[in-house]
Enzyme design. Structure first.
Site, mmCIF file in Angstrom:
data_model
loop_
_atom_site.group_PDB
_atom_site.id
_atom_site.type_symbol
_atom_site.label_atom_id
_atom_site.label_comp_id
_atom_site.label_asym_id
_atom_site.label_seq_id
_atom_site.Cartn_x
_atom_site.Cartn_y
_atom_site.Cartn_z
ATOM 1 N N TYR A 60 8.905 -3.697 42.209
ATOM 2 C CA TYR A 60 7.994 -2.630 41.814
ATOM 3 C C TYR A 60 7.815 -1.625 42.951
ATOM 4 O O TYR A 60 7.041 -1.840 43.883
ATOM 5 C CB TYR A 60 6.642 -3.197 41.394
ATOM 6 C CG TYR A 60 6.699 -4.217 40.277
ATOM 7 C CD1 TYR A 60 7.791 -4.283 39.405
ATOM 8 C CD2 TYR A 60 5.669 -5.125 40.083
ATOM 9 C CE1 TYR A 60 7.857 -5.209 38.389
ATOM 10 C CE2 TYR A 60 5.715 -6.056 39.057
ATOM 11 C CZ TYR A 60 6.819 -6.102 38.223
ATOM 12 O OH TYR A 60 6.870 -7.033 37.216
ATOM 13 N N HIS A 148 12.239 -13.970 39.015
ATOM 14 C CA HIS A 148 12.177 -12.690 38.328
ATOM 15 C C HIS A 148 13.499 -12.349 37.624
ATOM 16 O O HIS A 148 14.533 -12.211 38.272
ATOM 17 C CB HIS A 148 11.859 -11.588 39.342
ATOM 18 C CG HIS A 148 11.354 -10.322 38.734
ATOM 19 N ND1 HIS A 148 11.098 -9.189 39.473
ATOM 20 C CD2 HIS A 148 11.057 -9.992 37.449
ATOM 21 C CE1 HIS A 148 10.643 -8.230 38.683
ATOM 22 N NE2 HIS A 148 10.636 -8.699 37.444
#
Length: 339
Positions: A60, A148
């Protein structure tokens, strides 16, 4: 009515996650640059609203979201919040990975360092990833560590289990983290991981929503059976359930016409009951007993406050019954109940 800051205890780990959590991808400049001041105001608004579960990741904003989230949380009592981050992508100098670029070849995250995301689901890479995340966060620990998007780089489930999963199990055994999990937006992959390992949580993005309930068939029952808590992300299906109509996005790409029509049909039923579609979308996943928290992103205090308002809007039981009756919700869906 539901309260965003109400705690839902996960018996397997003892973690208390607020029913509404904050996902920090937008604070890393997803689609639009976000200033430090805007990010700080958003995090402050989340805290004031009672949200105490924060999720971030190296991806992010190429580390920016972790830095901003950690910088904010450093001033709060460590036992007052739950924090998750992720492993599987190391940030290194170099050309951007194809997955960092949109169909026009532009970075998804704007106004952030041009670092390459190097996929690494190895045992060593996982330990390095956590160490670097803690440095960016400026904190001594995270509570939850997710693998992830292990489907994103052509790895097999077996390879990820031998590498990243093995490292996560050891970190949990050592007390470095309290819970381990895997997060992605593919139900079938998540099902294979839940079958293969001893996970505490999964982060299911966009696959158990008002629009689609494929996870209801096998994944959610298995999670319930094994005591795996489900954090539901992507509840607006990347925008389609927030603003249905021409130009809406689904999975971060232009939504197909048939999905736009389904979203509009959902909206029409909500309008008959005098409630916003967004309120139904954000509350829907918690009707399932396996779901322990709903995770939504916000890039401003205003967006955050709207999400909380939608979450705390009282919805009539007749709304859910009508959605089932019109074939817009699976008949097997556990319907949310009024608090």
């Amino acid at each position: 009515m539901p309260r965003a800051g109400a705690l839902q205890l996960h018996p397997k780990t003892g973690l208390g996650l607020t029913r509404l959590g904050l996902g920090t991808a937008p604070l890393g400049g997803l689609f639009t640059p976000v200033s430090q001041a805007e990010a700080q105001a958003t995090l402050e608004a989340a805290w004031q609203a009672g949200l105490r579960y924060f999720d971030t990741a190296p991806q992010y904003g190429n580390g920016v979201a972790e830095q901003r989230t950690g910088g904010f949380l450093q001033g709060r009592p460590r036992t007052a919040f739950v924090l998750s981050t992720k492993v599987g992508r190391l940030l290194r100098p170099g050309p951007l990975h194809q997955s960092q670029l949109d169909p026009q070849g532009q970075p998804f995250f704007k106004g952030v360092p041009p670092l390459a995301q190097v996929y690494d689901y190895s045992y060593k890479g996982t330990l390095v990833s956590l160490e670097e995340s803690l440095e960016r966060l400026g904190l001594k620990k995270v509570d939850i560590l997710y693998i992830h998007d292990p489907d994103a780089d052509g790895r097999s489930v077996a390879e990820v289990m031998q590498g990243a999963y093995r490292a996560l199990v050891e970190l949990r055994q050592q007390g470095v983290v309290q819970a381990i999990g895997v997060g992605m937006n593919h139900t079938d992959w998540l099902l294979e991981f839940v079958k293969a390992g001893d996970f505490d949580l999964i982060l299911l993005a966009g696959r158990y929503t008002l629009l689609e309930q494929g996870a209801l068939q096998e994944l959610l029952p298995l999670c319930l059976q094994k005591g795996v808590g489900v954090v539901a992300g992507g509840v607006y299906n990347s925008g389609l359930l927030a603003h249905p109509g021409p130009g809406a996005t689904y999975n971060y790409l232009p939504a197909p016409p048939e999905l736009i029509e389904r979203a509009l049909a959902l909206e029409r039923v909500c309008q008959r009951h005098g409630v916003p579609l967004k309120a139904a979308a954000i509350q829907f996943p918690l009707g399932h007993p396996a779901v322990v928290s709903v995770l939504t992103g916000a890039r401003s205090a205003l967006e955050l406050e709207e999400n909380v308002q939608m979450f705390e809007t009282r919805l009539p039981q007749s709304l859910w019954r009508d959605l089932v009756a019109e074939g817009l919700l699976d008949e097997q869906v556990p319907l949310p109940k009024e608090d």
